[in-house]
Motif scaffolding. Structure first.
Motif, short mmCIF file in Angstrom:
data_model
loop_
_atom_site.label_atom_id
_atom_site.label_comp_id
_atom_site.label_asym_id
_atom_site.label_seq_id
_atom_site.Cartn_x
_atom_site.Cartn_y
_atom_site.Cartn_z
N VAL A 137 -67.62 39.98 -57.52
CA VAL A 137 -68.99 40.48 -57.64
C VAL A 137 -69.36 41.38 -56.47
O VAL A 137 -68.71 41.39 -55.42
CB VAL A 137 -70.00 39.32 -57.74
CG1 VAL A 137 -69.71 38.45 -58.94
CG2 VAL A 137 -70.02 38.50 -56.45
N GLN A 138 -70.45 42.10 -56.68
CA GLN A 138 -71.13 42.86 -55.63
C GLN A 138 -72.56 42.35 -55.55
O GLN A 138 -73.11 41.81 -56.53
CB GLN A 138 -71.13 44.35 -55.94
CG GLN A 138 -69.75 44.98 -55.94
CD GLN A 138 -69.81 46.45 -56.29
OE1 GLN A 138 -70.62 46.88 -57.12
NE2 GLN A 138 -68.95 47.24 -55.66
N LEU A 139 -73.18 42.53 -54.40
CA LEU A 139 -74.53 42.04 -54.17
C LEU A 139 -75.44 43.19 -53.78
O LEU A 139 -75.09 44.00 -52.90
CB LEU A 139 -74.52 40.98 -53.07
CG LEU A 139 -75.84 40.29 -52.73
CD1 LEU A 139 -76.37 39.50 -53.92
CD2 LEU A 139 -75.66 39.37 -51.53
N LYS A 140 -76.60 43.27 -54.43
CA LYS A 140 -77.57 44.32 -54.12
C LYS A 140 -78.97 43.73 -54.06
O LYS A 140 -79.26 42.70 -54.69
CB LYS A 140 -77.53 45.42 -55.19
CG LYS A 140 -76.21 46.17 -55.29
CD LYS A 140 -76.26 47.22 -56.39
CE LYS A 140 -74.94 47.98 -56.49
NZ LYS A 140 -74.96 48.97 -57.59
N LYS A 141 -79.84 44.38 -53.31
CA LYS A 141 -81.25 43.98 -53.26
C LYS A 141 -82.03 44.97 -54.12
O LYS A 141 -81.90 46.19 -53.96
CB LYS A 141 -81.76 44.00 -51.81
CG LYS A 141 -83.10 43.30 -51.60
CD LYS A 141 -82.94 41.78 -51.64
CE LYS A 141 -84.27 41.05 -51.44
NZ LYS A 141 -84.66 41.00 -50.04
N ARG A 142 -82.87 44.45 -55.02
CA ARG A 142 -83.63 45.32 -55.92
C ARG A 142 -85.00 44.72 -56.18
O ARG A 142 -85.10 43.60 -56.68
CB ARG A 142 -82.88 45.54 -57.24
CG ARG A 142 -83.59 46.45 -58.23
CD ARG A 142 -82.84 46.56 -59.53
NE ARG A 142 -81.56 47.24 -59.35
CZ ARG A 142 -80.67 47.37 -60.33
NH1 ARG A 142 -80.92 46.84 -61.53
NH2 ARG A 142 -79.54 48.01 -60.11
N ASN A 143 -86.02 45.46 -55.81
CA ASN A 143 -87.41 45.06 -56.08
C ASN A 143 -87.73 43.64 -55.61
O ASN A 143 -88.38 42.87 -56.32
CB ASN A 143 -87.72 45.19 -57.59
CG ASN A 143 -87.54 46.60 -58.10
OD1 ASN A 143 -87.83 47.56 -57.38
ND2 ASN A 143 -87.07 46.74 -59.33
N GLY A 144 -87.25 43.33 -54.42
CA GLY A 144 -87.56 42.03 -53.84
C GLY A 144 -86.70 40.90 -54.33
O GLY A 144 -86.85 39.76 -53.86
N SER A 145 -85.78 41.16 -55.27
CA SER A 145 -84.86 40.14 -55.77
C SER A 145 -83.43 40.56 -55.45
O SER A 145 -83.17 41.68 -55.02
CB SER A 145 -85.03 39.96 -57.29
OG SER A 145 -86.32 39.50 -57.60
#
Length: 368
Positions: free
Chosen positions: A170-178
């Motif tokens: 997997v990859q991890l990203k931050k989006r719109n506070g989540s």
């Protein structure tokens, strides 16, 4: 219901998932699995005689060993997974009486050490028939854990709760506070993330702008299939030279483990590792070829080490929605379940993340 994503299905991640309150959290667990240290390992749970100067590490390992009494009751571990088998400590170059005195001193704040005995040569061989007649120190509180069996059991337990471990990178990203966890097959949006992927922590955090003090280390051990079917009643043996003999059920005897800094992510079993481990242990065995002539398999995994050999864990200082743990090194089976429990307590209650064990997280993780 709050959504929690766990990336890393080794001993920490599985323990976190098993202790999380499923009435409060929806849990998504991901693990790539390749090179996982827990799956390849079997550990001696007996940290009390270590002479490492790192006091934070010792207190974590000491409390981690004591935690097994709670873990066994909480998730019903059977003796094929974990057993308080006792430990034989054998040293050629150290005075066993001095080790006994150190253990007695440490027992005052570590009662899990149990009973201590200085054994005569004949008594050692009687307790562990593969060994030569050689004096030893017996520590009754010592135990053994099968990493592979622990993961299998934990995975089945989670399935019974309706929690699946996705075997995906997997990859991890931050989006719109989540947080967004993405694999080739799916994506999950979660409120908080627990990162417990061993040395892969570095590659997950770098795209987020963090530099991590972590490095991979290759470890190999030998699993012999023997005819000693009474082996489950034997203690584990810590031999001089950092080689351990770990007997399990049905004649399985493990010998390990190597510490290979230059091999990093290489998971190839090697003849060099076999020769190193067998030659290091040969002088302690009564009849070495009775063990070394048996069928065997080399088990290989990749550990995570920090530059000062200390584990680190807890919420990220800049964003408490991101929790992480890594750097356990060769003490992962001793400290991992306890760290997983502390992380789960932090999520369940907002407290209990073991801050007294930690140096500041920014020692290990820095913004680029």
């Amino acid at each position: 219901m709050e959504k929690i994503g766990i990336i890393g299905g080794g001993i920490i991640g599985m323990t976190v998932a098993n202790y999380l309150n499923t009435e409060k959290f929806s849990i998504a667990l991901f693990d790539h699995g390749t090179g996982q240290a827990t799956k390849a390992s079997a550990g001696i749970i007996s940290p009390w005689l270590s002479k490492r100067r790192n006091k934070i590490w010792y207190h974590l390992a000491k409390d981690g060993a004591a935690f097994f009494q709670k873990l066994v009751k909480d998730i019903a571990l059977d003796q094929a997974i974990y057993s308080q088998s006792g430990t034989l400590v054998i040293r050629k170059k150290e005075n066993l009486q001095e080790l006994f005195n150190l253990a007695e001193k440490r027992k005052k704040d570590a009662p899990a050490i149990g009973e201590l005995k200085l054994l005569k040569a004949e008594q050692t061989a009687e307790m562990f028939p593969l060994l030569k007649k050689i004096p030893s120190l017996y520590v009754s509180g010592g135990g053994r854990l099968s990493g592979k069996a622990y993961l299998h059991y934990s995975s089945q337990r989670l399935k019974n709760k309706g929690i699946t471990c996705f075997k995906e990178k997997v990859q991890l990203k931050k989006r719109n506070g989540s947080w967004l966890i993405q694999s080739e097959f799916r994506e999950k949006q979660v409120d908080r993330v627990v990162l417990t992927p061993g040395p892969s922590l570095k590659s997950l955090l770098e795209p987020l702008g963090y530099r991590v003090d972590i490095r991979p280390q290759k470890g190999q051990l030998i699993a012999f299939d023997t005819l000693y079917h009474q082996s489950q009643s034997w203690p584990v043996a810590m031999l001089d030279g950092e080689t351990d003999l770990i007997p399990f059920h049905n004649g399985k005897i493990l010998l390990g483990a190597t510490h290979e800094n230059e091999q990093k992510w290489d998971l190839t079993p090697t003849e060099e590792a076999y020769l190193q481990l067998t030659e290091t242990s040969r002088s302690f065995l009564a009849q070495p070829e009775k063990l070394f002539s048996r069928p065997y398999q080399l088990q290989v995994g990749t550990r995570a080490y920090s530059s000062d050999f200390s584990p680190f864990f807890g919420p990220l200082f800049e964003d408490t929605s991101l929790l992480l743990a890594s750097g356990l090194g060769s003490s992962g089976l001793t400290t991992g379940p306890y760290i997983g429990y502390l992380l789960s307590e932090f999520l369940n209650t907002g407290t209990g993340c073991g801050m007294s064990y930690q140096k500041t997280m920014d020692k290990y993780i820095k913004k680029m």
